[in-house]
Design a protein around this motif. Structure first.
Motif, PDB file in Angstrom:
ATOM      1  N   THR A 271       0.831  -1.205   0.000  1.00 45.39           N
ATOM      2  CA  THR A 271       0.000   0.000   0.000  1.00 45.39           C
ATOM      3  C   THR A 271       0.866   1.256   0.000  1.00 45.39           C
ATOM      4  OG1 THR A 271      -1.787  -1.122   1.190  1.00 45.39           O
ATOM      5  CG2 THR A 271      -1.768   1.286   1.264  1.00 45.39           C
ATOM      6  N   VAL A 272       1.914   1.249   0.825  1.00 46.45           N
ATOM      7  CA  VAL A 272       2.828   2.390   0.872  1.00 46.45           C
ATOM      8  C   VAL A 272       3.506   2.585  -0.481  1.00 46.45           C
ATOM      9  CG1 VAL A 272       4.926   3.314   1.915  1.00 46.45           C
ATOM     10  CG2 VAL A 272       3.236   2.168   3.340  1.00 46.45           C
ATOM     11  N   TYR A 273       3.941   1.487  -1.090  1.00 42.63           N
ATOM     12  CA  TYR A 273       4.605   1.561  -2.400  1.00 42.63           C
ATOM     13  C   TYR A 273       3.648   2.121  -3.458  1.00 42.63           C
ATOM     14  CZ  TYR A 273       6.917   0.081  -6.693  1.00 42.63           C
ATOM     15  OH  TYR A 273       7.493   0.055  -7.938  1.00 42.63           O
ATOM     16  N   LYS A 274       2.405   1.662  -3.417  1.00 42.90           N
ATOM     17  CA  LYS A 274       1.396   2.133  -4.373  1.00 42.90           C
ATOM     18  C   LYS A 274       1.128   3.624  -4.191  1.00 42.90           C
ATOM     19  CE  LYS A 274      -3.487   1.478  -5.570  1.00 42.90           C
ATOM     20  NZ  LYS A 274      -4.738   0.745  -5.229  1.00 42.90           N
ATOM     21  N   MET A 275       0.986   4.058  -2.943  1.00 44.47           N
ATOM     22  CA  MET A 275       0.723   5.475  -2.678  1.00 44.47           C
ATOM     23  C   MET A 275       1.910   6.346  -3.075  1.00 44.47           C
ATOM     24  SD  MET A 275      -2.352   5.773  -1.608  1.00 44.47           S
ATOM     25  CE  MET A 275      -2.781   4.424  -2.715  1.00 44.47           C
ATOM     26  N   LYS A 276       3.108   5.839  -2.855  1.00 44.36           N
ATOM     27  CA  LYS A 276       4.311   6.596  -3.210  1.00 44.36           C
ATOM     28  C   LYS A 276       4.361   6.868  -4.707  1.00 44.36           C
ATOM     29  CE  LYS A 276       9.136   6.785  -1.746  1.00 44.36           C
ATOM     30  NZ  LYS A 276      10.196   6.077  -0.990  1.00 44.36           N
ATOM     31  N   LYS A 277       3.890   5.921  -5.502  1.00 45.19           N
ATOM     32  CA  LYS A 277       3.873   6.083  -6.953  1.00 45.19           C
ATOM     33  C   LYS A 277       2.759   7.021  -7.410  1.00 45.19           C
ATOM     34  CE  LYS A 277       4.335   2.671  -9.716  1.00 45.19           C
ATOM     35  NZ  LYS A 277       4.112   1.355 -10.372  1.00 45.19           N
ATOM     36  N   GLN A 278       1.626   7.018  -6.691  1.00 40.11           N
ATOM     37  CA  GLN A 278       0.462   7.780  -7.136  1.00 40.11           C
ATOM     38  C   GLN A 278       0.441   9.222  -6.636  1.00 40.11           C
ATOM     39  OE1 GLN A 278      -3.239   5.751  -6.456  1.00 40.11           O
ATOM     40  NE2 GLN A 278      -2.622   3.915  -7.552  1.00 40.11           N
ATOM     41  N   MET A 279       1.100   9.497  -5.507  1.00 32.58           N
ATOM     42  CA  MET A 279       1.057  10.836  -4.908  1.00 32.58           C
ATOM     43  C   MET A 279       1.448  11.973  -5.854  1.00 32.58           C
ATOM     44  SD  MET A 279       2.261  10.540  -0.952  1.00 32.58           S
ATOM     45  CE  MET A 279       1.135   9.969   0.313  1.00 32.58           C
ATOM     46  N   PRO A 280       2.473  11.796  -6.699  1.00 25.87           N
ATOM     47  CA  PRO A 280       2.854  12.910  -7.571  1.00 25.87           C
ATOM     48  C   PRO A 280       1.750  13.384  -8.514  1.00 25.87           C
ATOM     49  CG  PRO A 280       4.604  11.273  -7.492  1.00 25.87           C
ATOM     50  CD  PRO A 280       3.414  10.667  -6.802  1.00 25.87           C
ATOM     51  N   TYR A 281       0.747  12.546  -8.760  1.00 27.36           N
ATOM     52  CA  TYR A 281      -0.326  12.918  -9.672  1.00 27.36           C
ATOM     53  C   TYR A 281      -1.431  13.726  -8.988  1.00 27.36           C
ATOM     54  CZ  TYR A 281       1.804   9.475 -12.784  1.00 27.36           C
ATOM     55  OH  TYR A 281       2.690   8.796 -13.573  1.00 27.36           O
ATOM     56  N   ALA A 282      -1.439  13.732  -7.669  1.00 30.92           N
ATOM     57  CA  ALA A 282      -2.499  14.423  -6.923  1.00 30.92           C
ATOM     58  C   ALA A 282      -2.069  15.846  -6.580  1.00 30.92           C
ATOM     59  CB  ALA A 282      -2.842  13.657  -5.647  1.00 30.92           C
ATOM     60  N   THR A 283      -2.969  16.799  -6.804  1.00 24.38           N
ATOM     61  CA  THR A 283      -2.735  18.200  -6.468  1.00 24.38           C
ATOM     62  C   THR A 283      -3.826  18.674  -5.526  1.00 24.38           C
ATOM     63  OG1 THR A 283      -1.724  18.622  -8.630  1.00 24.38           O
ATOM     64  CG2 THR A 283      -2.470  20.541  -7.389  1.00 24.38           C
ATOM     65  N   TYR A 284      -3.446  19.423  -4.507  1.00 24.89           N
ATOM     66  CA  TYR A 284      -4.391  19.984  -3.544  1.00 24.89           C
ATOM     67  C   TYR A 284      -4.429  21.499  -3.709  1.00 24.89           C
ATOM     68  CZ  TYR A 284      -3.759  15.399  -1.368  1.00 24.89           C
ATOM     69  OH  TYR A 284      -3.692  14.036  -1.134  1.00 24.89           O
ATOM     70  N   GLU A 285      -5.532  22.108  -3.304  1.00 29.36           N
ATOM     71  CA  GLU A 285      -5.653  23.556  -3.421  1.00 29.36           C
ATOM     72  C   GLU A 285      -6.126  24.169  -2.108  1.00 29.36           C
ATOM     73  OE1 GLU A 285      -8.317  24.149  -6.673  1.00 29.36           O
ATOM     74  OE2 GLU A 285     -10.076  23.382  -5.611  1.00 29.36           O
ATOM     75  N   LEU A 286      -5.509  25.291  -1.771  1.00 22.46           N
ATOM     76  CA  LEU A 286      -5.907  26.089  -0.617  1.00 22.46           C
ATOM     77  C   LEU A 286      -6.406  27.425  -1.146  1.00 22.46           C
ATOM     78  CD1 LEU A 286      -5.978  26.721   2.471  1.00 22.46           C
ATOM     79  CD2 LEU A 286      -3.637  27.570   2.213  1.00 22.46           C
ATOM     80  N   ILE A 287      -7.660  27.713  -0.893  1.00 19.61           N
ATOM     81  CA  ILE A 287      -8.271  28.977  -1.325  1.00 19.61           C
ATOM     82  C   ILE A 287      -8.646  29.750  -0.075  1.00 19.61           C
ATOM     83  CG2 ILE A 287     -10.164  30.029  -2.627  1.00 19.61           C
ATOM     84  CD1 ILE A 287     -10.343  27.384  -4.218  1.00 19.61           C
ATOM     85  N   PHE A 288      -8.306  31.043  -0.016  1.00 23.77           N
ATOM     86  CA  PHE A 288      -8.596  31.802   1.193  1.00 23.77           C
ATOM     87  C   PHE A 288      -8.860  33.270   0.880  1.00 23.77           C
ATOM     88  CE2 PHE A 288      -4.019  31.906   0.542  1.00 23.77           C
ATOM     89  CZ  PHE A 288      -3.695  33.243   0.717  1.00 23.77           C
ATOM     90  N   ASN A 289      -9.589  33.899   1.795  1.00 27.16           N
ATOM     91  CA  ASN A 289      -9.740  35.356   1.792  1.00 27.16           C
ATOM     92  C   ASN A 289      -9.182  35.870   3.115  1.00 27.16           C
ATOM     93  OD1 ASN A 289     -11.834  34.899   3.691  1.00 27.16           O
ATOM     94  ND2 ASN A 289     -13.362  34.769   2.055  1.00 27.16           N
ATOM     95  N   ASP A 290      -9.555  37.050   3.535  1.00 33.20           N
ATOM     96  CA  ASP A 290      -8.943  37.601   4.754  1.00 33.20           C
ATOM     97  C   ASP A 290      -9.389  36.905   6.028  1.00 33.20           C
ATOM     98  OD1 ASP A 290     -11.524  38.511   4.553  1.00 33.20           O
ATOM     99  OD2 ASP A 290     -11.101  40.513   5.313  1.00 33.20           O
ATOM    100  N   ASN A 291     -10.440  36.080   5.972  1.00 28.65           N
ATOM    101  CA  ASN A 291     -10.983  35.498   7.191  1.00 28.65           C
ATOM    102  C   ASN A 291     -11.260  33.996   7.103  1.00 28.65           C
ATOM    103  OD1 ASN A 291     -12.242  35.389   9.788  1.00 28.65           O
ATOM    104  ND2 ASN A 291     -14.241  35.527   8.799  1.00 28.65           N
TER     105      ASN A 291
END
Length: 226
Positions: A50-70
């Motif tokens: 499972t760790v090996y599989k996730m290590k290979k797949q992680m580079p394809y995943a992108t996360y986003e942080l969206i924020f305003n002043d609050n």
């Protein structure tokens, strides 16, 4: 005089920008799963696979942080799989980053919207307590400072969390539930997994971030009891 004007303009521009969009990637940087106490060889091998599989797949995943002043929201970026072997939901779940993470800074409120056992849950929590360290490094050209905290796991154990935040980005948000520092968190490491910023885009765009209903939320303790 010329350099003074440049410094003043840069300072004014940063403070005038009240919102932003940050992209993050994740990767495994150290041992994620401890198999020492696992006596069954088949189970141990399954964990390592499972760790090996996730290590290979992680580079394809992108996360986003969206924020305003609050307010802010952090989540995995929806995209089509490059092939049938990439399961973005599994990648996010393995990193404890599935669902959506919301923050309202003026109330020091964190909410996580997550689906589990075929039900939707809203889990609330307060800000973490951070200890600032006398260490710094550059991330995407920003001078970042180190801070550490503790995170309680579902089994009651606690782990150390390492954050790197930029004081020049005066927003107290970050990836996942990690918020509350005097600057934007550009890198976080916990349990052998690192989330790191790959793109920083500040603006005055009015992001409409709608938090889940707080009156429908439950504590993490209540969530685990179910």
């Amino acid at each position: 005089m010329k350099y003074l004007l440049i410094i003043l303009f840069t300072s004014f521009s940063t403070k005038a920008q009240t919102s932003g969009y940050i992209e993050f990637k994740s990767k495994i940087v150290s041992q994620v799963i401890d198999t020492a106490k696992t006596k069954n060889d088949n189970v141990k091998q399954m964990m390592l696979n499972t760790v090996y599989k996730m290590k290979k797949q992680m580079p394809y995943a992108t996360y986003e942080l969206i924020f305003n002043d609050n307010k802010s929201v952090f989540k995995i970026k929806k995209k089509m799989s490059v092939d049938n072997t990439i399961d973005y939901k599994d990648v996010a779940g393995f990193s404890d980053a599935d669902g959506e993470f919301f923050t309202e800074s003026t109330k020091e409120l964190r909410l996580r919207k997550i689906k589990a056992w075929n039900n939707d849950y809203i889990i609330r929590s307060s800000f973490s307590q951070w200890e600032l360290k006398n260490q710094e490094k550059k991330i995407l050209g920003y001078r970042c400072f180190k801070a550490v905290s503790k995170k309680e796991l579902d089994n009651g154990d606690s782990i150390e969390v390492i954050a790197w935040f930029a004081k020049d980005l005066p927003f107290n948000f970050g990836p996942k539930e990690f918020v509350g520092l005097p600057g934007l968190i550009l890198e976080i490491e916990e349990r052998g997994i690192k989330f790191y910023a790959t793109k920083v885009n500040l603006s005055n765009k009015n992001y409409n971030i709608k938090l889940p209903e707080v009156n429908k939320s439950i504590s993490k303790k209540e969530f685990l009891s179910q």
